[in-house]
Design a protein around this motif. Sequence first.
Motif, PDB file in Angstrom:
ATOM      1  N   VAL A  57      30.541  56.516  43.452  1.00 53.28           N
ATOM      2  CA  VAL A  57      29.128  56.889  43.402  1.00 53.28           C
ATOM      3  C   VAL A  57      28.819  57.756  42.180  1.00 53.28           C
ATOM      4  CG1 VAL A  57      27.234  58.032  44.612  1.00 53.28           C
ATOM      5  CG2 VAL A  57      28.898  56.666  45.898  1.00 53.28           C
ATOM      6  N   ALA A  58      29.475  58.898  42.057  1.00 52.28           N
ATOM      7  CA  ALA A  58      29.171  59.812  40.948  1.00 52.28           C
ATOM      8  C   ALA A  58      29.495  59.188  39.599  1.00 52.28           C
ATOM      9  CB  ALA A  58      29.936  61.122  41.119  1.00 52.28           C
ATOM     10  N   ALA A  59      30.544  58.387  39.543  1.00 53.29           N
ATOM     11  CA  ALA A  59      30.957  57.769  38.285  1.00 53.29           C
ATOM     12  C   ALA A  59      30.251  56.439  38.030  1.00 53.29           C
ATOM     13  CB  ALA A  59      32.472  57.566  38.281  1.00 53.29           C
ATOM     14  N   GLY A  60      29.430  56.005  38.980  1.00 57.05           N
ATOM     15  CA  GLY A  60      28.652  54.785  38.794  1.00 57.05           C
ATOM     16  C   GLY A  60      29.477  53.520  38.635  1.00 57.05           C
ATOM     17  N   ARG A  61      30.550  53.396  39.405  1.00 55.99           N
ATOM     18  CA  ARG A  61      31.386  52.190  39.301  1.00 55.99           C
ATOM     19  C   ARG A  61      30.787  51.075  40.154  1.00 55.99           C
ATOM     20  NH1 ARG A  61      35.314  55.809  38.265  1.00 55.99           N
ATOM     21  NH2 ARG A  61      36.665  55.245  36.536  1.00 55.99           N
ATOM     22  N   GLY A  62      30.472  49.987  39.496  1.00 53.95           N
ATOM     23  CA  GLY A  62      29.897  48.839  40.178  1.00 53.95           C
ATOM     24  C   GLY A  62      30.890  47.702  40.278  1.00 53.95           C
ATOM     25  N   ALA A  63      30.425  46.589  40.793  1.00 61.49           N
ATOM     26  CA  ALA A  63      31.279  45.421  40.990  1.00 61.49           C
ATOM     27  C   ALA A  63      31.881  44.932  39.676  1.00 61.49           C
ATOM     28  CB  ALA A  63      30.479  44.297  41.651  1.00 61.49           C
ATOM     29  N   ALA A  64      31.090  44.926  38.608  1.00 60.29           N
ATOM     30  CA  ALA A  64      31.604  44.431  37.325  1.00 60.29           C
ATOM     31  C   ALA A  64      32.814  45.241  36.876  1.00 60.29           C
ATOM     32  CB  ALA A  64      30.512  44.473  36.258  1.00 60.29           C
ATOM     33  N   GLU A  65      32.721  46.546  36.975  1.00 60.55           N
ATOM     34  CA  GLU A  65      33.826  47.400  36.536  1.00 60.55           C
ATOM     35  C   GLU A  65      35.032  47.280  37.464  1.00 60.55           C
ATOM     36  OE1 GLU A  65      34.647  51.954  35.030  1.00 60.55           O
ATOM     37  OE2 GLU A  65      32.612  51.336  35.533  1.00 60.55           O
ATOM     38  N   LEU A  66      34.791  47.208  38.759  1.00 57.03           N
ATOM     39  CA  LEU A  66      35.902  47.060  39.706  1.00 57.03           C
ATOM     40  C   LEU A  66      36.640  45.741  39.483  1.00 57.03           C
ATOM     41  CD1 LEU A  66      34.194  48.466  42.905  1.00 57.03           C
ATOM     42  CD2 LEU A  66      36.025  49.554  41.597  1.00 57.03           C
ATOM     43  N   LEU A  67      35.898  44.684  39.210  1.00 55.97           N
ATOM     44  CA  LEU A  67      36.528  43.387  38.946  1.00 55.97           C
ATOM     45  C   LEU A  67      37.374  43.437  37.678  1.00 55.97           C
ATOM     46  CD1 LEU A  67      33.541  41.106  39.952  1.00 55.97           C
ATOM     47  CD2 LEU A  67      35.771  41.158  41.081  1.00 55.97           C
ATOM     48  N   GLN A  68      36.966  44.225  36.697  1.00 59.45           N
ATOM     49  CA  GLN A  68      37.755  44.380  35.477  1.00 59.45           C
ATOM     50  C   GLN A  68      38.985  45.252  35.718  1.00 59.45           C
ATOM     51  OE1 GLN A  68      34.832  45.907  32.701  1.00 59.45           O
ATOM     52  NE2 GLN A  68      34.458  43.870  31.873  1.00 59.45           N
ATOM     53  N   GLU A  69      38.813  46.323  36.498  1.00 62.29           N
ATOM     54  CA  GLU A  69      39.916  47.257  36.771  1.00 62.29           C
ATOM     55  C   GLU A  69      41.000  46.629  37.638  1.00 62.29           C
ATOM     56  OE1 GLU A  69      38.309  50.689  38.716  1.00 62.29           O
ATOM     57  OE2 GLU A  69      37.479  51.524  36.864  1.00 62.29           O
ATOM     58  N   MET A  70      40.611  45.723  38.496  1.00 60.75           N
ATOM     59  CA  MET A  70      41.531  45.152  39.475  1.00 60.75           C
ATOM     60  C   MET A  70      41.609  43.641  39.282  1.00 60.75           C
ATOM     61  SD  MET A  70      40.518  47.425  42.763  1.00 60.75           S
ATOM     62  CE  MET A  70      40.649  49.200  42.691  1.00 60.75           C
ATOM     63  N   PRO A  71      42.503  43.192  38.407  1.00 59.25           N
ATOM     64  CA  PRO A  71      42.550  41.782  38.033  1.00 59.25           C
ATOM     65  C   PRO A  71      42.938  40.813  39.147  1.00 59.25           C
ATOM     66  CG  PRO A  71      44.346  42.990  36.997  1.00 59.25           C
ATOM     67  CD  PRO A  71      43.477  43.996  37.672  1.00 59.25           C
ATOM     68  N   SER A  72      43.477  41.317  40.253  1.00 57.24           N
ATOM     69  CA  SER A  72      43.870  40.388  41.319  1.00 57.24           C
ATOM     70  C   SER A  72      42.697  40.006  42.216  1.00 57.24           C
ATOM     71  CB  SER A  72      44.997  40.997  42.170  1.00 57.24           C
ATOM     72  OG  SER A  72      44.487  41.850  43.166  1.00 57.24           O
ATOM     73  N   LEU A  73      41.540  40.646  42.017  1.00 55.92           N
ATOM     74  CA  LEU A  73      40.380  40.334  42.851  1.00 55.92           C
ATOM     75  C   LEU A  73      39.845  38.946  42.513  1.00 55.92           C
ATOM     76  CD1 LEU A  73      38.402  43.713  42.721  1.00 55.92           C
ATOM     77  CD2 LEU A  73      39.972  42.900  44.476  1.00 55.92           C
ATOM     78  N   SER A  74      39.612  38.170  43.562  1.00 61.36           N
ATOM     79  CA  SER A  74      39.069  36.831  43.393  1.00 61.36           C
ATOM     80  C   SER A  74      38.130  36.517  44.553  1.00 61.36           C
ATOM     81  CB  SER A  74      40.214  35.814  43.325  1.00 61.36           C
ATOM     82  OG  SER A  74      39.707  34.554  43.021  1.00 61.36           O
ATOM     83  N   PRO A  75      37.002  37.249  44.606  1.00 61.52           N
ATOM     84  CA  PRO A  75      36.088  37.051  45.733  1.00 61.52           C
ATOM     85  C   PRO A  75      35.275  35.770  45.585  1.00 61.52           C
ATOM     86  CG  PRO A  75      35.142  38.593  44.178  1.00 61.52           C
ATOM     87  CD  PRO A  75      36.521  38.256  43.673  1.00 61.52           C
ATOM     88  N   PRO A  76      34.938  35.127  46.705  1.00 65.02           N
ATOM     89  CA  PRO A  76      34.049  33.965  46.633  1.00 65.02           C
ATOM     90  C   PRO A  76      32.672  34.423  46.147  1.00 65.02           C
ATOM     91  CG  PRO A  76      34.806  34.342  48.892  1.00 65.02           C
ATOM     92  CD  PRO A  76      35.363  35.429  48.053  1.00 65.02           C
ATOM     93  N   LEU A  77      32.107  33.663  45.247  1.00 63.27           N
ATOM     94  CA  LEU A  77      30.860  34.038  44.606  1.00 63.27           C
ATOM     95  C   LEU A  77      29.716  34.217  45.603  1.00 63.27           C
ATOM     96  CD1 LEU A  77      29.632  34.700  41.916  1.00 63.27           C
ATOM     97  CD2 LEU A  77      29.140  32.288  41.619  1.00 63.27           C
ATOM     98  N   GLY A  78      29.620  33.339  46.574  1.00 61.31           N
ATOM     99  CA  GLY A  78      28.529  33.439  47.553  1.00 61.31           C
ATOM    100  C   GLY A  78      28.544  34.755  48.298  1.00 61.31           C
ATOM    101  N   GLY A  79      29.713  35.162  48.772  1.00 63.48           N
ATOM    102  CA  GLY A  79      29.836  36.425  49.487  1.00 63.48           C
ATOM    103  C   GLY A  79      29.553  37.610  48.585  1.00 63.48           C
TER     104      GLY A  79
END
Length: 138
Positions: A57-79
């Motif tokens: 929250v304070a650092a403003g980390r969104g989905a885009a940054e989390l997806l970059q930080e954690m390369p193993s993430l592969s969420p379905p686009l619809g969800g």
Amino acid sequence: ILCAVGQALRWVADLRAAASKPLLRFLAAHAADPAEAARLRHLSSRAGKEEYAAHVVAAGRGAAELLQEMPSLSPPLGGLLELLPRLAPRYYTISSSPSLDRTTLHLTVKVLREPFRDAPHRTKLGVCSTQLEGAAAG
């Protein structure tokens, strides 16, 4: 809203808004790396409340940054699109007059580029103003 995936990611979904706890749990369920999944589950838990407040929250980390930080993430686009907040409208001042030139429109835009209030080592960038700054005239 019916649109192409690229349009949804560019014009509808806010990939940079601080990630919600439901989004973190969803991402955790789609992490191939157990350490990344555990980290996301911890951030979304009661035990991780303070760390979530500081790291996300304070650092403003969104989905885009989390997806970059954690390369193993592969969420379905619809969800992912279901859990991302919608972009809020951006309001700008028209600083030209149609009585002078009906074919030209000038906008007055403050480019947002400043430290996060509670995370001064990180820079908050405007969603639209930084794109407008880099756009060619015309």
